[in-house]
Design an enzyme around this catalytic site. Structure first.
Site, mmCIF file in Angstrom:
data_model
loop_
_atom_site.group_PDB
_atom_site.id
_atom_site.type_symbol
_atom_site.label_atom_id
_atom_site.label_comp_id
_atom_site.label_asym_id
_atom_site.label_seq_id
_atom_site.Cartn_x
_atom_site.Cartn_y
_atom_site.Cartn_z
ATOM 1 N N ASP A 169 27.713 81.910 134.325
ATOM 2 C CA ASP A 169 26.295 81.418 133.759
ATOM 3 C C ASP A 169 25.501 82.552 134.136
ATOM 4 O OD1 ASP A 169 26.889 80.973 136.991
ATOM 5 O OD2 ASP A 169 27.223 79.270 136.281
ATOM 6 N N ASN A 171 28.355 67.196 141.207
ATOM 7 C CA ASN A 171 28.849 66.043 140.229
ATOM 8 C C ASN A 171 29.739 66.437 138.992
ATOM 9 O OD1 ASN A 171 27.666 67.750 139.120
ATOM 10 N ND2 ASN A 171 25.607 67.079 138.716
ATOM 11 N N HIS A 177 30.285 69.399 137.485
ATOM 12 C CA HIS A 177 30.470 70.487 136.542
ATOM 13 C C HIS A 177 30.859 71.743 136.597
ATOM 14 C CE1 HIS A 177 26.252 72.570 138.669
ATOM 15 N NE2 HIS A 177 27.791 72.597 139.155
ATOM 16 N N GLU A 203 26.417 70.409 133.090
ATOM 17 C CA GLU A 203 25.972 69.184 133.627
ATOM 18 C C GLU A 203 27.142 68.190 132.797
ATOM 19 O OE1 GLU A 203 25.321 70.045 136.412
ATOM 20 O OE2 GLU A 203 23.120 70.994 136.793
HETATM 21 P P1 PGA Z 1 28.823 76.206 145.516
HETATM 22 O O1 PGA Z 1 28.447 75.763 144.180
HETATM 23 O O2 PGA Z 1 30.462 77.401 145.288
HETATM 24 O O3 PGA Z 1 27.682 76.957 146.052
HETATM 25 O O4 PGA Z 1 28.910 74.669 146.755
HETATM 26 C C1 PGA Z 1 29.677 75.225 142.882
HETATM 27 C C2 PGA Z 1 28.944 74.997 141.822
HETATM 28 O O5 PGA Z 1 27.824 73.999 140.950
HETATM 29 O O6 PGA Z 1 30.041 75.599 140.840
#
Ligand code: PGA
Length: 243
Positions: free
Chosen positions: A67, A136, A138, A143
């Site tokens: 992404d 959450n 995702h 999302e």
């Molecule tokens: P993080 O993000 O590794 O910074 O916790 C993970 C994600 O949001 O996929």
């Protein structure tokens, strides 16, 4: 889903790097699906160390990132283009022409997403997809939603993701509100999926991913249906999961 329990972040990072490096040793021209976020940084650092010791060679590897924020130029220090060079690509012998990240600098979302989809499809999808998981549930920037997404698309980030990611920006208002992300269907086409998770903030999401119902309300839960998915997580992230 195979679960590999790790003592702590360093242990998680080494084990994840071991799996990625094994993939590259087995298939020197492997196609790696890569992820940003703070979780995979330790694995990238470990891979850099092994590269410096001549233990792993990225000369023929190509990469496809999940992404990118919409509206950031490739040189913006907050962009995922920049993140990948800074944390990984600039420190190994990968050919930068073989590294791919959705083009957040293209304001035409439809075009940017269609181009990225065509690229991943032409590559025959990835051999190994590295994934973090959001608080959450995702994956990429997919999302919680009413349905699982398919190809690369433009998403509005949720308040919880904006808040979580604001720690990496000077001010919360600076966090872009939209991103281009590979869809869930594309992620599921990877031959192998490697999820990394650490810290107690991920406990609920990790539990729901592994033991909850398969639902687009927890996008990562679909990984239960993948035939070759490995979760490498520390004790804290696995805190709600049975030992
Ligand atoms: P993080 O993000 O590794 O910074 O916790 C993970 C994600 O949001 O996929």
């Amino acid at each position: 889903m195979k679960i590999i329990r790790c003592k702590d972040y360093a242990d998680m990072s080494r084990k994840a790097a071991n799996i990625i490096s094994a993939q590259v040793i087995l298939k020197p021209n492997a196609k790696l699906g890569l992820a940003t976020g703070t979780t995979p940084i330790g694995a990238y650092q470990q891979l850099i160390k092994w590269y410096e010791k001549d233990d792993v060679d990225f000369a023929e590897v190509s990469t496809y990132n999940l992404d990118e924020y919409r509206g950031l130029s490739h040189d913006d220090p907050q962009s995922y283009h920049y993140f990948m060079r800074d944390n990984f690509f600039d420190h190994i012998n990968i050919n930068l022409d073989n590294t791919h990240v959705p083009d957040g600098s293209n304001p035409n979302a439809e075009e940017a997403c269609a181009e990225y989809d065509a690229l991943v499809k032409a590559a025959g999808y990835v051999d190994l997809q590295l994934l973090g998981i959001g608080n959450n549930g995702h994956i990429g920037f997919n999302e919680p939603d009413e349905a699982f997404s398919k190809g690369t698309h433009c998403v509005d980030l949720t308040e919880s993701t904006i808040k979580a990611n604001s720690r990496l920006f000077e001010r919360e208002e600076d966090v872009p509100r939209q991103a281009y992300t590979m869809g869930v269907q594309t992620i599921m086409r990877a031959k192998m999926i490697l999820v990394v998770a650490n810290g107690s903030a991920k406990q609920q999401a990790v539990y729901d991913m592994v033991y909850g119902p398969v639902t687009p309300r927890v996008p990562a839960s679909i990984l239960q249906l993948h035939t070759n998915c490995i979760l490498v997580a520390d004790e804290e992230a696995l805190g709600m999961c049975p030992a």
